[in-house]
Design a protein around this motif. Structure first.
Motif, short mmCIF file in Angstrom:
data_model
loop_
_atom_site.label_atom_id
_atom_site.label_comp_id
_atom_site.label_asym_id
_atom_site.label_seq_id
_atom_site.Cartn_x
_atom_site.Cartn_y
_atom_site.Cartn_z
N PRO A 1 -9.54 -3.03 4.47
CA PRO A 1 -9.93 -1.97 3.52
C PRO A 1 -8.97 -1.82 2.35
CG PRO A 1 -8.86 -1.01 5.44
CD PRO A 1 -8.98 -2.49 5.72
N CYS A 2 -7.75 -2.33 2.48
CA CYS A 2 -6.75 -2.13 1.44
C CYS A 2 -6.72 -3.25 0.41
CB CYS A 2 -5.36 -1.99 2.08
SG CYS A 2 -5.21 -0.54 3.15
N LEU B 1 -1.84 4.89 3.44
CA LEU B 1 -2.73 3.73 3.44
C LEU B 1 -2.06 2.50 4.02
CD1 LEU B 1 -4.40 4.09 -0.07
CD2 LEU B 1 -5.34 4.72 2.14
N ARG C 1 -10.76 5.66 1.83
CA ARG C 1 -10.72 4.21 1.94
C ARG C 1 -11.62 3.72 3.08
NH1 ARG C 1 -6.98 0.74 -0.35
NH2 ARG C 1 -6.64 2.54 -1.74
N TYR D 1 -7.19 9.07 10.64
CA TYR D 1 -7.92 9.11 9.37
C TYR D 1 -8.14 10.54 8.89
CZ TYR D 1 -9.05 4.51 11.34
OH TYR D 1 -8.98 3.28 11.93
N GLU E 1 -14.43 8.36 -2.61
CA GLU E 1 -13.67 8.79 -3.77
C GLU E 1 -14.64 9.21 -4.88
OE1 GLU E 1 -10.53 9.89 -5.92
OE2 GLU E 1 -10.36 9.03 -3.90
N GLU F 1 0.84 -1.20 0.00
CA GLU F 1 0.00 0.00 0.00
C GLU F 1 0.87 1.24 0.00
OE1 GLU F 1 -3.14 -0.03 -0.45
OE2 GLU F 1 -3.19 -2.23 -0.39
N GLU G 1 -15.23 3.56 1.98
CA GLU G 1 -15.61 2.43 1.13
C GLU G 1 -16.28 1.33 1.94
OE1 GLU G 1 -12.32 1.03 -1.11
OE2 GLU G 1 -11.96 2.94 -2.13
#
Length: 1628
Positions: A1055-1056, A102, A1155, A1147, A1260, A98, A1158
């Motif tokens: 999440p990644c 991230l 991210r 964050y 995003e 990442e 999401e």
């Protein structure tokens, strides 16, 4: 292009997209459709078949297809999908993959778990423990415990979780500091809203309207030209590419935006915060309410000898002395000199003149008793007191000889007997009188909240503190200091020296009685100060005479802390070493002995050996391991005692000895011990003694009358473990840390007796359960909100540690080999654990024999490291203990075993195999054992350097098997007890959730997820037959919320990692719908589709987020049980998490937050599908229209409630048959669904919408654009409707609204359109009508009886509003203004994304028309100046790129836009006028460039002006004229159109608007004069024949009928208007 079919009174517009909507004209500014004879006729007729075809096509895209069956893997939402193996996913995708920030989201930080050694608080400058040496085992253990630092397994980032850092109203207010005040036109008066240029310019006003001639056009244009224009937008006239304009607008919108949207929204409901917890306070020494007593002076009438004072507290009600004595000396130096023969330098502690008393249980019956003593002298007490009672200071000269004689006698007594004292006088002070009188002023001035602790505070302090704070009249913690002069002393009577006599006197002191009158007074003056003790007094000595911090100078006069003897039991653990013995000699009876025995003295010695040279009574203090205390009556020997006499008690008559009075008891003495070493409880004493005997290995050992050997000690120890439950509560609580430590030691370090290991695991576990239960019951009133005992929680967090020392063998004895045998056996694990059969035998079994020298343990470790199947177990196997093939397993030698890895394994095993009685006790306090296991696991990893070990190899498979069985068992208890004992089920549910949450930081996370899934399956199975599913669903929702409160919740959702597309060959319902996307030329991307829905891949990868959103989706189902409560709990859980993300410093960067967002993308689809049941925030018919089908109508008006028609209604109108299933199938449609399910409350709807806005703000934009491109047309329409609702929900209410009591009361409007549809379809009967009416009254029935319901918004928010200060209301208005602005800007950002998505689509006209309607609604609602400048910029860009929206399609949009722009042109805020003027000018120019004429805009602007001025009360004509001047200035400076007639047309239009404005205002002023009004109408019609009469004329006045002349004038005006309409029918 829409076509219209003429009807007598209305137009029905039929769109080519299939929408049918009736449009009724309505006068006034709220009308969106203007019906006039100039409307074009339709070129063709739409037949009913086309209507049916379109409706059938629309029905296929219904949003209310059941969510329960969604999911691309075919797994319904009611089932939990199997999560990914977390550890395998991380191994396949290392964190380094990442980029940048991230990377921190990929895995837990390396320093997540750490070991902290917190120094134990020591109040004194020097330790109070005995010096190192040969100490008794019990003393050595106590010293070790009280000197060890606290050991804390600390999770470094736990403070960032919602459990430990909750978002409260206070934290929200702190985060709201520094907000910019948004400017709203409705907040202030006209003068205040004017900018500087508005008020200072002399041409600000157009002058008196009467001064302007009616026919003078030149003067009108002269007035307009002389006005000052507003500032111009510099780049407005530049020809810029649309892409550049969009980028510039976006950059401007991004400036000065608040990062945290939810910081502007009210904090989450604290009643729903089941995850809330706090770290316990470290154990501290107990103190009651402390008072400081200073002895200032003591003066008698005569001064002949030293007098000494004693202070002590007595409780008359309890008949108990509640403090030790404080001795003070106020004698002058000259008087002290009389005692110089008996001492050298006095100790510093003897110089104290002030003392601090502690009172745990304040009472009105407490007295401060003051006793005076003098040096022992010859004679009776009465004779010694006589001079002080008869001699006065005034008679000093007369009694000079007597005084000199008394001084000489006193000097002799001091020289001979200066070491001895005799009682002299006494008095008492009633403390309740001092506190009440001295504190009267304070009670009058101080607020009640400051003086009296809150109920929660009293509860938190414990039962003793709660009692002490219960009676405010006798509270010693806060009162005004008082200085007392005590003058009334009583002579001490020789026959009344006991405490019993003193209590009788004290009881009579509060009431006049003959008893006190008979006492002769002693004249004296004692001056003392009484005040509350300071928090940290200087120069203070502890009861052990140790210096208490701070002690700046050792030479300073000290203040002594006086030890308290509480009136009742104090339930607090010992935290410091204290071992004090108080000896109270009462009497010595030598009356039977011949001779003079008057002068007898008693010397008390504390001896470690024997002194046979003196004849004296003795008391063996420590006998059979127990400290002997209490009253004793001892015989006194005359002869010398023989050797070794101390091993016997004085009761034993030694032969050949002579005794006073024949070995009868003649010496009464009492021993009182205040000890943190000796429990003084028989059961605890026996337990500690046996444990220490085993540690020392000293056999044989005498215990009372029994001599214990290695063969009998095990039985005694087991009996002692079972008898711990019989211990007294007070010593058990006081020594709870000792007891628990010893029990833990027995579990993890079983003793070795005779070379054999004695397995006491089961007995120790059962004893631990009973001890925990007893401690909890004793402190039941002090438990916290979750039912936890603070004392036990503090023990686990701070004091508990794994035993780390090897047992000490007897000196000189070699280590004994441990034989492979056990001393006790029991049944093996029960067969009810549902684990698979296996030959792998758990070495944690308490009943298996263990032997040294075996390699089996090493083999098992290797097997575990190879990833042995966790489902295998020896349960139900023939190899289980007691089975046909049971074998004896051997363990490594005891001396080499690592005890720190055993406790959590043993606890899990013993819990699983425990019997029903013990199991019930453990379940009552499951949280304690869960926390104990978690800390043991953490210490095992930290102390064993195992944090770098892969998580799958950290713990053996057998332990994980036990954990799985334990979780399943406790989960089953939760399910079965929820309907029997809801409180216990709730506590168990929370304890289990916190346990699993803690395991996520320690163990294999994939394994923990499998436990969560198994628990969910248990609950789902029970739900199928549950009588009241809402109870179970509530517990499951709380369970999910606690799990999601983990500090690494985001990382736990992977999440990644890219979301895998559906692996199933069968597409999901959602993917099937999305294949009909109108805006994407390619097939929808399954990855994107899965991200925005609760698909199988989403729920599998984002496991916790999937659980949370699934709970929300199920709660939002129309048929959900207990929907109202579940709505609130589910939405509150999501809201709380999002608030935590906003406040989390990890964050803050946009890429990281995108991210995180999401994880909540399916929330958009959930809210979109729930739209019909969301609360309607519209306040009137002109404020809100349902836009769910707006994309299918280009002619729908914004303010028309009837703008959308149910497809079934349209089928009925068109004459077609209903869909199959008739009425039953209709209920599944969008509108019917809104009535079939429980509607969401206003509060829940608003919270859900703000969560949607949070996702839209932080997601995003490119991802949102890809998602929008895959949406079908109906889905996009519902999304726009959702945005429309967001604008209505967060519309600014204004400052005045906050000043009204009912400002936040949301009124539910009646759905007239639904009633019309039901009437057409015939789908409502009498029962449905009754239900509907009852729902309209209240969702809960009669509201008069539901004021306590927190889910009813108008009750709760109204009560919250009461007693708010002006500053609080100002702050609320400030925050609400920022929230409204930010919410509208988020909607605007989303609209821009939608526009960019559909720009190249064939269906863009429909979508863009709907987008423009949302924009127009935002411009028409109460908005701040900041938003309006961005909203108008978006409107200009939208019209510039798509002019056909206004000039080739819907005339209504152009009319609406003109009306809104003209209203803003009249704003009193210059910024709004600037942008509105620019928008109106560009609208004219755009219309002109299409056909060298802007007749449409001319007509709409003109009509809008007349309607605006005629109906709007707060309209400002002066500022509108400035805007007209600004538009005129734009036309003059527009170089690109100088060669055209545009400038002239603009000038003519501005002149006409100026004149119409003047005339209309004039007519408004003469509204009450019919003659003048009709004359003005006629004149205006002559000047402006092209205008429709009804659009600019105000309504006729009410009241008397107009005169005949006025009637004739009106008829003439109407005739002229109709003639003009016929002439212009073909040109407009």
């Amino acid at each position: 292009m829409a076509h219209a079919c003429r009807t007598p009174r209305a137009w029905i517009f039929v769109s080519e997209k299939g929408f049918i909507g009736p449009k009724w004209s309505s006068p006034g500014p709220t009308a969106q459709v203007f019906v006039s004879p100039v409307a074009p006729f339709c070129p063709r007729r739409t037949v009913a078949a086309e209507v049916r075809k379109q409706v059938s096509r629309e029905r296929s895209g219904s949003p209310h297809s059941s969510r329960r069956s969604s999911g691309s893997l075919g797994v319904p939402l009611t089932e939990v999908i199997e999560p990914l193996d977390f550890e395998d996913v991380l191994l396949s995708r290392p964190p380094d993959a990442e980029p940048g920030p991230l990377r921190d989201l990929a895995e837990f930080p390396a320093d997540d778990l750490e070991l902290l050694l917190q120094p134990r608080e020591c109040r004194t400058t020097e330790p109070g423990t005995p010096e190192d040496g040969k100490l008794d085992a019990q003393v050595r253990a106590a010293v070790e415990m009280y000197t060890e630092d606290w050991i804390i397994a600390h999770r470094r980032y736990q403070h960032l979780s919602a459990a430990f850092s909750p978002i409260t109203t206070e934290t929200q207010r702190e985060r709201q500091k520094g907000l910019t005040r948004q400017v709203f036109e409705q907040d202030t008066s006209g003068d205040e809203r004017s900018g500087p240029e508005d008020s200072d310019d002399p041409r600000h006003s157009s002058g008196s309207l009467d001064d302007t001639p009616r026919s003078s056009g030149a003067s009108g244009i002269f007035d307009l030209r002389n006005l000052a224009a507003d500032s111009l937008l510099p780049s407005l006239l530049e020809r810029t590419a649309p892409e550049d304009v969009d980028r510039r607008n976006e950059a401007l919108r991004r400036q000065h935006r608040p990062r945290a949207l939810l910081a502007l929204y009210p904090a989450p409901d604290e009643d729903e915060a089941v995850e809330r917890c706090s770290r316990p306070e470290p154990p501290r020494e107990h103190f009651g309410q402390r008072i400081l007593v200073k002895c200032l002076s003591l003066k008698f009438e005569i001064e002949i000898e030293p007098i000494f004072g004693i202070l002590a507290l007595y409780d008359v009600r309890e008949k108990k002395k509640i403090s030790e004595n404080f001795y003070f000396d106020l004698n002058s130096d000259s008087v002290k000199g009389l005692l110089r023969a008996h001492g050298t330098h006095p100790a510093i502690s003897t110089l104290a003149r002030s003392a601090i008393f502690s009172v745990t249980y304040p009472s009105p019956d407490i007295f401060l008793v003051i006793k005076l003593e003098k040096v022992l002298q010859q004679g009776d007490i009465s004779e010694c007191c006589e001079p002080y009672m008869v001699m006065k200071e005034v008679d000093t000269a007369k009694n000079k000889e007597k005084l000199e004689k008394l001084r000489l006698a006193a000097e002799q007594f001091c020289t001979r007997l200066g070491r001895y004292r005799m009682p002299f006088a006494w008095t008492a002070v009633h403390l309740a009188n001092i506190v009440s009188s001295a504190g009267q002023t304070d009670r009058d001035s101080d607020s009640e909240g400051e003086r009296r602790p809150a109920w929660t505070d009293r509860r938190r302090r414990g039962p003793q503190d709660r009692t002490s704070g219960g009676d405010d009249t006798c509270s010693f913690s806060s009162f005004r200091p008082a200085t007392l002069t005590v003058t009334n002393f009583f002579k001490q009577e020789a026959e009344r020296l006991s405490d019993e006599d003193l209590f009788k006197f004290l009881a009579d002191m509060r009431r006049p009685s003959s008893l006190l009158r008979r006492l002769r007074p002693v004249t004296a003056q004692l001056k003392i100060d009484i005040s509350p003790a300071p928090e940290n007094p200087h120069f203070c000595l502890s009861p052990e005479l140790l210096h208490v911090k701070p002690y700046p100078d050792p030479r300073g006069r000290p203040t002594k802390e006086i030890l308290e003897f509480p009136a009742r039991e104090v339930y607090a653990p010992h935290t410091s070493y204290r071992n004090l013995l108080y000896v109270y000699p009462h009497c010595l009876n030598f009356s039977s002995r011949q001779g003079s025995v008057r002068n007898l003295a008693v010397r008390v010695q504390y001896m470690a050996g024997e002194d046979p040279s003196q004849a004296l009574p003795w008391i063996p203090l420590l006998q059979h391991g127990r400290l002997r205390t209490g009253p004793f009556c001892l015989p006194v020997s005359v002869d010398q005692l023989p050797p070794s006499y101390s091993v016997l008690t004085p009761d034993v008559a030694l032969p050949g000895m002579r005794w006073v009075d024949g070995h009868k008891g003649v010496f009464s003495v009492e021993l009182t011990a205040v000890s943190s070493v000796h429990p003084q409880d028989p059961h605890l004493d026996k337990f500690f003694t046996l444990v220490h005997v085993l540690e020392e290995g000293a056999f044989p050992f005498r215990l009372k009358d029994t001599v214990l050997s290695e063969g009998t000690v095990e039985q005694e120890l087991r009996a002692s473990l079972a008898a711990l439950r019989l211990s007294s509560p007070q010593p058990l609580v006081a020594f709870s840390h000792h007891v628990l430590d010893k029990l833990v030691h027995l579990v993890v370090r079983p003793p070795i007796i005779g070379g054999q290991i004695v397995n006491l695991g089961r007995g120790a576990f059962e004893a631990m359960a009973h001890v925990v239960s007893l401690v909890h019951r004793s402190l039941e009133a002090a438990q916290d909100a979750r039912g936890h005992c603070p004392l036990l929680a503090a023990y686990v967090h701070y004091a508990f540690r794994l035993p780390g020392t090897e047992p000490n063998f007897p000196s000189g004895a070699p280590p004994v080999a441990v034989q492979a045998a056990t001393l006790a056996r029991g049944p093996g694990r029960p067969a009810s654990l549902y684990l698979a059969r296996s030959k792998s035998i758990s070495s944690s079994n308490p009943d298996l024999a263990v032997a040294p020298g075996s390699v089996d343990d090493e083999v098992s470790r290797i097997l575990a490291s190879k990833g042995i199947d966790r489902s295998h177990s020896w349960v139900n196997s023939a190899y289980a203990p007691g089975g046909s093939k049971a074998v004896l397993r051997r363990a490594p030698p005891y001396c080499g075993a690592d005890p720190r890895q055993l406790l959590h394994e043993e606890l899990a095993l013993q819990w699983v195999v425990s019997g029903s009685a013990v199991r019930e006790t453990v379940l009552q306090h499951a949280w304690f054992f869960f926390q104990l296991m978690v800390k043991s696991m953490a210490l095992h990893l930290l102390l064993g350097q195992r944090l770098d070990t892969p998580r799958k190899l950290r713990f053996p498979g057998r332990f994980l098997d036990d954990i799985a069985a334990l979780v399943g068992s406790v989960g089953l208890e939760v399910i079965t007890r929820v309907y029997k004992d809801a409180e216990l089920a709730e506590r168990l549910n929370a304890s289990l959730a916190f346990f699993l949450s803690d395991l996520l930081s320690l163990a294999d996370r994939g394994f923990v997820f499998s436990l969560v899934r198994a628990h969910y399956k248990q609950v789902a199975t029970r739900l199928q037959s549950a009588p009241n599913p809402a109870l179970l669903l509530t517990l499951r929702m709380d369970f999910t919320r606690i799990l999601c409160s983990h500090e690494h919740y985001v990382t736990l959702n992977l999440p990644c990692c890219p979301l895998s597309p559906p692996a199933s060959p069968s597409p999901s319902v959602s993917s099937t719908t999305s294949q009909s996307s109108t805006f994407s030329s390619q097939a929808p991307d399954p990855k994107v589709t899965s991200m925005f829905e609760l698909s199988g891949p989403f729920r599998q990868q984002h496991f916790l987020a999937g659980l949370l959103l699934t709970e929300l989706a199920l709660a939002l189902e129309p048929e959900a049980e207990g929907a109202s409560l579940l709505h609130k709990k589910a939405i509150s859980a999501v809201h709380s998490l999002l608030c935590g993300h906003d406040a989390d410093p990890r964050y803050t960067e946009a890429a990281v937050k995108a991210r995180v967002a999401e994880l909540y993308l399916p929330l958009l689809s959930l809210a979109r599908d729930t739209l019909p049941r969301l609360h309607d925030f519209a306040e009137g018919p002109g404020q809100r229209s349902r836009l769910a089908s707006m994309l299918d109508s280009d002619t729908e008006g914004e303010g028309d409630i009837g703008g959308t028609i149910n497809p079934s209604v349209a089928m009925a109108i068109a004459g077609g048959p209903l869909a199959p299933g008739s009425r039953a199938s209709i209920s599944q449609g969008p509108v019917a669904a809104s009535r079939s399910g429980c509607p969401l409350s206003a509060e829940s709807s608003r919270t859900l919408l703000v969560c949607v806005l949070w996702v839209l703000k932080n997601a995003e934009p490119a991802l949102l654009q890809r998602w929008a491109a895959d949406l079908a047309l109906p889905q996009l329409g519902r999304l726009l409707d959702l945005l429309y609702l967001c604008l209505a929900a967060f519309e600014y209410k204004g400052k005045k609204a906050f000043e009204r009591i009912n400002s936040l009361t949301f009124k539910k409007s009646l759905d007239m359109k639904a009633r019309l549809e039901e009437a057409i379809l015939g789908t409502i009967g009498a029962r449905q009508e009754m239900v509907r009416r009852s729902r309209e009254r209240s969702p809960f029935g009669n509201q008069e009886n539901v004021r306590w319901r927190k889910s009813i918004t108008h009750w709760r928010q109204t009560s919250d509003r009461v007693d708010k200060t002006k500053d609080e209301m100002e702050h609320e208005a400030l925050v609400d203004g920022n929230l409204a602005t930010e919410a509208s800007l988020v909607v605007l950002d989303t609209l821009e994304i939608i526009v960019q998505t559909v720009m190249l689509s064939e269906a863009r006209e429909s979508v863009l028309g709907a987008v423009l309607k949302v924009v127009l609604y935002s411009l028409g609602s109460a908005q701040s100046a900041l938003f309006l400048q961005h909203g108008l910029a978006t409107q200009r860009a939208l019209v510039s790129k798509f002019p056909e929206l206004l000039f080739e399609e819907d005339t209504e949009l152009c009319a609406d836009l003109c009306l809104r722009l003209l209203r803003h042109c009249g704003s009193r805020i210059s910024t709004i006028r600037t942008h509105a003027s620019a928008s109106l000018y560009l609208l004219m120019r755009q219309n002109f460039e299409i056909g060298n004429n802007f007749a449409r805009v001319k007509m709409q602007v003109t009509m809008s002006l007349s309607s605006l001025v005629g109906t709007t009360q707060s309209f400002s004509e002066e500022h509108l004229r400035r805007s007209l001047k600004t538009i005129l200035t734009y036309a003059e400076e527009d170089v690109g159109l100088r060669d055209s007639t545009f400038s002239e047309q603009v000038q003519d239009l501005m002149f006409n608007l100026h004149m119409i404005l003047t005339d209309t205002v004039k007519m408004k002023e003469h509204q009450e004069d019919p003659e003048m009004l009709i004359d003005l109408m006629y004149s205006t019609q002559d000047l402006h024949p092209q205008l429709p009469l009804g659009m600019w004329s105000p309504p006729l006045p009410k009241g008397p009928s107009p005169t005949a002349g006025a009637t004739m004038k009106l008829a003439e005006t109407l005739a002229s208007f109709l003639a003009n309409c016929e002439r212009s029918a073909c040109t407009v």
